[in-house]
Design a protein around this motif. Structure first.
Motif, PDB file in Angstrom:
ATOM      1  N   TYR A 185       3.100  -1.552 -24.925  1.00 38.19           N
ATOM      2  CA  TYR A 185       3.415  -0.514 -25.911  1.00 38.19           C
ATOM      3  C   TYR A 185       2.407  -0.538 -27.067  1.00 38.19           C
ATOM      4  CZ  TYR A 185       7.755   1.545 -24.192  1.00 38.19           C
ATOM      5  OH  TYR A 185       8.675   2.262 -23.473  1.00 38.19           O
ATOM      6  N   ALA A 186       2.001  -1.766 -27.438  1.00 36.31           N
ATOM      7  CA  ALA A 186       1.089  -1.892 -28.591  1.00 36.31           C
ATOM      8  C   ALA A 186      -0.238  -1.202 -28.317  1.00 36.31           C
ATOM      9  CB  ALA A 186       0.873  -3.370 -28.908  1.00 36.31           C
ATOM     10  N   LEU A 187      -0.618  -1.144 -27.037  1.00 35.56           N
ATOM     11  CA  LEU A 187      -1.900  -0.499 -26.719  1.00 35.56           C
ATOM     12  C   LEU A 187      -1.903   0.978 -27.098  1.00 35.56           C
ATOM     13  CD1 LEU A 187      -2.739  -2.059 -23.223  1.00 35.56           C
ATOM     14  CD2 LEU A 187      -3.802  -2.566 -25.422  1.00 35.56           C
ATOM     15  N   ARG A 188      -0.726   1.553 -27.207  1.00 33.93           N
ATOM     16  CA  ARG A 188      -0.686   2.982 -27.550  1.00 33.93           C
ATOM     17  C   ARG A 188      -0.799   3.228 -29.053  1.00 33.93           C
ATOM     18  NH1 ARG A 188       4.185   5.635 -24.719  1.00 33.93           N
ATOM     19  NH2 ARG A 188       5.097   3.602 -25.073  1.00 33.93           N
ATOM     20  N   GLN A 189      -0.972   2.126 -29.792  1.00 30.63           N
ATOM     21  CA  GLN A 189      -1.175   2.328 -31.237  1.00 30.63           C
ATOM     22  C   GLN A 189      -2.545   2.925 -31.527  1.00 30.63           C
ATOM     23  OE1 GLN A 189      -0.433  -1.097 -33.602  1.00 30.63           O
ATOM     24  NE2 GLN A 189       1.680  -1.301 -32.924  1.00 30.63           N
ATOM     25  N   SER A 190      -3.472   2.698 -30.626  1.00 31.18           N
ATOM     26  CA  SER A 190      -4.837   3.159 -30.927  1.00 31.18           C
ATOM     27  C   SER A 190      -4.919   4.683 -30.837  1.00 31.18           C
ATOM     28  CB  SER A 190      -5.821   2.511 -29.953  1.00 31.18           C
ATOM     29  OG  SER A 190      -5.757   3.164 -28.713  1.00 31.18           O
ATOM     30  N   ILE A 195      -3.703   3.991 -21.938  1.00 29.90           N
ATOM     31  CA  ILE A 195      -2.592   4.338 -21.042  1.00 29.90           C
ATOM     32  C   ILE A 195      -1.758   5.439 -21.708  1.00 29.90           C
ATOM     33  CG2 ILE A 195      -1.081   2.473 -21.935  1.00 29.90           C
ATOM     34  CD1 ILE A 195      -0.116   2.182 -18.937  1.00 29.90           C
ATOM     35  N   THR A 196      -1.275   6.365 -20.909  1.00 36.18           N
ATOM     36  CA  THR A 196      -0.486   7.468 -21.476  1.00 36.18           C
ATOM     37  C   THR A 196       0.997   7.099 -21.518  1.00 36.18           C
ATOM     38  OG1 THR A 196      -0.055   8.434 -19.313  1.00 36.18           O
ATOM     39  CG2 THR A 196      -2.060   9.176 -20.445  1.00 36.18           C
ATOM     40  N   GLY A 197       1.758   7.974 -22.126  1.00 33.87           N
ATOM     41  CA  GLY A 197       3.200   7.767 -22.178  1.00 33.87           C
ATOM     42  C   GLY A 197       3.808   7.811 -20.787  1.00 33.87           C
ATOM     43  N   GLY A 198       3.369   8.779 -19.982  1.00 34.57           N
ATOM     44  CA  GLY A 198       3.902   8.925 -18.623  1.00 34.57           C
ATOM     45  C   GLY A 198       3.613   7.694 -17.789  1.00 34.57           C
ATOM     46  N   GLU A 199       2.391   7.194 -17.902  1.00 36.17           N
ATOM     47  CA  GLU A 199       2.034   5.988 -17.134  1.00 36.17           C
ATOM     48  C   GLU A 199       2.869   4.787 -17.605  1.00 36.17           C
ATOM     49  OE1 GLU A 199      -2.586   7.490 -16.395  1.00 36.17           O
ATOM     50  OE2 GLU A 199      -2.071   6.273 -18.151  1.00 36.17           O
ATOM     51  N   THR A 200       3.108   4.737 -18.905  1.00 40.93           N
ATOM     52  CA  THR A 200       3.914   3.628 -19.441  1.00 40.93           C
ATOM     53  C   THR A 200       5.329   3.656 -18.867  1.00 40.93           C
ATOM     54  OG1 THR A 200       2.643   3.804 -21.467  1.00 40.93           O
ATOM     55  CG2 THR A 200       4.662   2.507 -21.588  1.00 40.93           C
ATOM     56  N   VAL A 201       5.898   4.870 -18.754  1.00 37.97           N
ATOM     57  CA  VAL A 201       7.250   4.988 -18.187  1.00 37.97           C
ATOM     58  C   VAL A 201       7.264   4.358 -16.791  1.00 37.97           C
ATOM     59  CG1 VAL A 201       8.970   6.615 -17.265  1.00 37.97           C
ATOM     60  CG2 VAL A 201       7.928   7.048 -19.489  1.00 37.97           C
ATOM     61  N   GLU A 202       6.233   4.626 -16.015  1.00 38.57           N
ATOM     62  CA  GLU A 202       6.231   4.100 -14.638  1.00 38.57           C
ATOM     63  C   GLU A 202       6.140   2.573 -14.624  1.00 38.57           C
ATOM     64  OE1 GLU A 202       3.267   6.694 -12.738  1.00 38.57           O
ATOM     65  OE2 GLU A 202       4.999   7.837 -12.016  1.00 38.57           O
ATOM     66  N   VAL A 203       5.338   2.039 -15.533  1.00 38.97           N
ATOM     67  CA  VAL A 203       5.245   0.572 -15.594  1.00 38.97           C
ATOM     68  C   VAL A 203       6.616  -0.006 -15.996  1.00 38.97           C
ATOM     69  CG1 VAL A 203       4.115  -1.395 -16.701  1.00 38.97           C
ATOM     70  CG2 VAL A 203       2.796   0.693 -16.234  1.00 38.97           C
ATOM     71  N   MET A 204       7.289   0.672 -16.913  1.00 42.25           N
ATOM     72  CA  MET A 204       8.595   0.170 -17.374  1.00 42.25           C
ATOM     73  C   MET A 204       9.646   0.256 -16.268  1.00 42.25           C
ATOM     74  SD  MET A 204       8.192  -0.938 -20.395  1.00 42.25           S
ATOM     75  CE  MET A 204       9.904  -1.208 -20.801  1.00 42.25           C
TER      76      MET A 204
END
Ligand code: SF4
Ligand code: SF4
Lengths: 388, 405
Positions: A185-190, A195-204
């Motif tokens: 999640y922290a990577l999305r601070q930049s 990584i996108t939000g959609g890709e993050t959902v899949e990892v989660m």
């Protein structure tokens, strides 16, 4: 918007999130491993892991019509997440489960237990636990009692002994998962995240669909790849946060990100809510530590009547920390809990000058035109500085 | 008989509105406001007024302006398919029409909609200063659950004492409980009498009795005890004389497995009774299972309060617990009250009932009990009109051979 992410390990996560079964799960089963399904993020995976079982969070992925479940749950009056999920159960898509624990949250979720028990696909082990609807020491103690009861039943049915040591080790493992997911999640601070939000959902979502150790190993690899990745330059529009119940698909993120925005954060049941904090690893009673974590540390479900101030604080903290431009509150039709919570948040965010869009949708609505239009209008309002 | 008794009901209902929906109310008696039910004996013994915002919203839907209240709730946009009793309550709240209480109590009993209302009450900015107490009502029914919830009720008393700056008068509480036990006993006696064929009294008196005894303005008062005594006395006499309801030629007895709501009694149920001899001998508010409050010790008293709260209050019994309890009630009521059919109103707002309809249908089929599922809005007759409901029910009674075509 695409991140340009090209990673074999990510593909493993994505394929696990896009279907119910997946190669890692099959490998586990093939090796004689047992799988225990569960329906709510308040069912502690730690207890399942400590019994040597693989926890799998039950969801409705792949369902299109919910026709069979609609016989059990009236279509017009019960949330579609529950109906589609139960439909997959009835279709036999969860036949690989060796049992299930229903986390009795909302009224509809609780009744999965009753309906499953009387259905032709009843598993040999089916239990339910109820998450307390208020936070406080007595409630944490009561929840510990329920966990102790569940522990005994798991031990008896699966012939497993769940010692305190095994529980502590499961706590460490699940804390590690949460910690790695927080790093993701922290990577999305930049400003231009890898990584996108959609890709993050899949990892989660993959996180509750495969064996934990394997998941952690894969996630460590993915994090390394992402940290070293060269992200193509692109123009990112509004940074959005999503809040609401258990959205296990990427459809809302896809809409936002195809329109040039970025889902930078979320507070949902498959995402931001499950990575909050950690279970205490020390202390004499690991079961109480798990109960305290669930009841006292992360009461982020509006079925808990004391949850709102916690949800509000967490949301505002993230909006500030992650420079969020607008919040999308999405819930499913017939979800009273989140319908009410989003109403309250909308009033409060308006006062705080934070734009918020509220959406009620069906579980299987994909990227329906109406949703797209409303999100587009919202993103334009934010960019144009108008009020919503 | 019905009219005379209804007067107390009307007065008492009006009293609830005067107390709750009136920001200018100048009475100095402290008001405890709950999102749903609470143990009436406790505020009464403390000399406090008590009001229930769900009941206020529900009763509001019966007023001439009921439809406007619901529409006001819809416009708020809380959740589009939420129970309309709660939408109306939300509207009362959010439009500033509710008198600011001295204390707020919220619990998750009994349904998701009530929880939503609780969340709105707790987040309502103008009431940010009002002391509040949140309770967790478990979904389980055993001695441990009663003890757990009983401890919370005891804590609630300490909370009230703190806010009021005075102690509970335990003798007064015992006195109130004795009165309450008398009323419960009378409700049970009336229920027994209603088992007679033909049904000896207007069945709705049972619902009125429960509401009067527990929920509205005159709760637990000796006035209600006298009212109930009179109901029982007159009904006993009718049973002895073998009389049924005046002007009704009873042909069918049925269970309405839900709350009557705000419009069905005076429209559909009254017409079915009069025109077809189809008598609704039981509904889910009238169904009394009251056990006496145990006064042997403080702990036992609170455990029995908890039992009443969790198991014996209508909506809570219906919505908070398992389908097994719900279905067990259906089978028991059908047998004991010699019902010929089960009507499932399946109120659109009930997430719980709408999640168990197949199981109910299956059990009724297995037991040879004709069952009709309606899918109505018990608080809003615009959803499906009383005439349509009447037609569907009469067709059902005819098709199942319970009434000649
Ligand atoms: S979305 Fe709402 S109604 Fe559906 S399962 Fe979650 S909390 Fe329950
Ligand atoms: S129990 Fe049913 S009628 Fe009562 S408030 Fe809840 S949904 Fe509405």
């Amino acid at each position: 918007m695409k991140s340009g992410l090209q990673s074999e390990v990510f593909e493993g996560f994505a394929s696990a999130a896009r279907s119910i079964s997946n190669p890692e799960l099959e490998k586990w089963k093939g090796g004689g491993g047992k799988v225990l399904g569960y329906t709510c993020s308040f069912v502690p995976e730690e207890l399942i892991v400590a019994a040597g079982l693989m926890p799998f969070r039950i969801r409705g992925t792949g369902s299109l019509t919910a026709e069979s479940a609609n016989e059990y749950f009236e279509a017009a009056n019960v949330c579609s997440f529950i109906r589609h999920t139960f439909d997959q159960v009835l279709q036999g898509r969860y036949d690989f489960l060796d049992g299930a624990v229903i986390g009795g949250g909302c009224d509809a979720n609780r009744h999965i237990y009753d309906n499953w028990q009387k259905s032709p696909v009843k598993p040999q082990f089916l239990e339910t636990i109820f998450f307390p609807h208020a936070s406080g020491e007595p409630m944490a103690l009561e929840f510990r009692g329920q966990l102790a009861g569940l522990k005994t039943k798991i031990e008896q049915h699966f012939g497993a002994e769940i010692t305190d040591e095994k529980l502590r080790s499961a706590v460490r493992l699940c804390n590690e998962t949460r910690s790695l997911q927080r790093d993701l999640y922290a990577l999305r601070q930049s400003a231009n995240p890898p990584i996108t939000g959609g890709e993050t959902v899949e990892v989660m979502v993959a996180g509750s669909s495969m064996p934990k150790e394997r998941y952690n190993t894969m996630l460590r690899t993915l994090l390394e790849e992402l940290r070293g990745a060269t992200v193509p330059e692109r123009k990112i529009g509004a940074r959005i946060m999503i809040v609401g119940p258990g959205h296990d698909d990427t459809s809302m993120c896809d809409i936002v990100e195809e329109l040039g925005g970025l889902v930078a954060a979320d507070l949902t049941c498959f995402g931001g809510k499950v990575i909050f904090g950690s279970v205490q690893e020390e202390g004499p009673d690991p079961l109480q530590a798990i109960a305290d974590y669930q009841v006292l540390a992360r009461p982020f479900c509006p079925k808990n009547l004391g949850a709102h101030p916690h949800i509000q604080k967490e949301l505002l903290d993230q909006v500030r920390a992650l420079r969020v431009d607008g919040v999308i509150g999405q819930s499913f039709l017939c979800c009273n809990m989140w319908g009410g919570e989003l109403y309250i948040l909308h009033k409060e965010l308006k006062e705080a000058g934070i734009p918020m869009l509220r959406l009620e949708r069906e579980y299987v609505s994909g990227s329906s035109g109406q949703l797209q239009t409303r999100v587009q209008a919202f993103l334009e309002t934010i960019s144009g500085g108008g009020s919503c | 008989m019905l009219n005379a008794f209804s007067q107390l009901m009307a007065q008492s209902g009006k009293g609830l509105f005067e107390l709750t929906v009136n920001p200018q109310n100048e009475s100095t008696t402290p008001v405890i406001l709950c999102n749903g039910d609470f143990m009436a004996e406790i505020p009464v013994a403390l000399g406090c007024e008590f009001s229930d915002l769900t009941l206020t919203g529900a009763m509001g839907t019966a007023l001439p302006e009921g439809a406007d209240l619901i529409d006001g709730g819809i416009e708020l946009g809380v959740e589009s398919r939420m129970c309309n009793a709660i939408k109306s309550a939300c509207y009362y709240l959010e439009s500033g029409k509710i008198r600011t209480p001295e204390m707020i109590i919220t619990t998750n009993a009994c349904c998701d909609s009530m929880d939503t209302l609780a969340n709105l009450m707790n987040a309502y900015e103008p009431w940010a200063h009002v002391p509040r107490f949140i309770m967790d009502a478990p979904h389980t029914l055993d001695e441990e659950s009663y003890a757990y919830f009983g401890r919370q009720l005891r804590e609630a008393v300490t909370f009230f004492e703190g806010v009021l700056g005075r102690k509970m008068d335990w003798d007064r509480l015992r006195e109130v409980c004795v009165e309450s036990n008398k009323q419960s006993q009378l409700l049970l006696e009336f229920q027994e009498l209603k088992k007679a064929v033909p049904c000896p009294a207007e069945p709705d008196l049972a619902r009125q009795g429960t509401e009067l005894s527990r929920w509205i303005k005159h709760r637990v008062s000796p006035e209600v005890t006298r009212w109930l005594e009179e109901v029982v006395r007159l009904t006993e006499q009718r049973v002895k004389e073998g009389k049924g309801i005046d002007g009704v030629d009873e042909k069918v007895r049925f269970l309405w497995q839900d709350l009557a709501g705000s419009w069905s009694t005076g429209t559909v149920l009254a017409r079915l009774q009069k025109e077809l001899g189809a008598v609704c001998v039981m509904d889910y508010v009238s169904y009394a299972t009251w056990t006496p409050i145990d006064l042997a010790s403080e702990e036992k008293m609170f455990a029995s309060f908890a039992k009443r709260f969790l198991l014996e209050a209508a909506m809570t019994r219906q919505a908070l617990h398992s389908t097994d309890l719900f279905i067990g009630d259906i089978l028991r009521i059908v047998k004991e009250f010699r019902c010929d059919a089960v009507i499932m109103p399946a109120h659109v707002g009930h997430r719980d009932t709408n999640s168990r309809l197949k199981l109910v249908r299956d059990v009724c089929r297995e037991n040879g009990i004709p069952c009709l599922v309606l899918g109505i809005d018990i608080w809003d007759k615009r959803f499906i009109s009383p005439d349509v409901v009447f037609d569907r029910m009469s067709t059902f009674f005819q098709q199942t051979g319970l009434i000649a075509s």
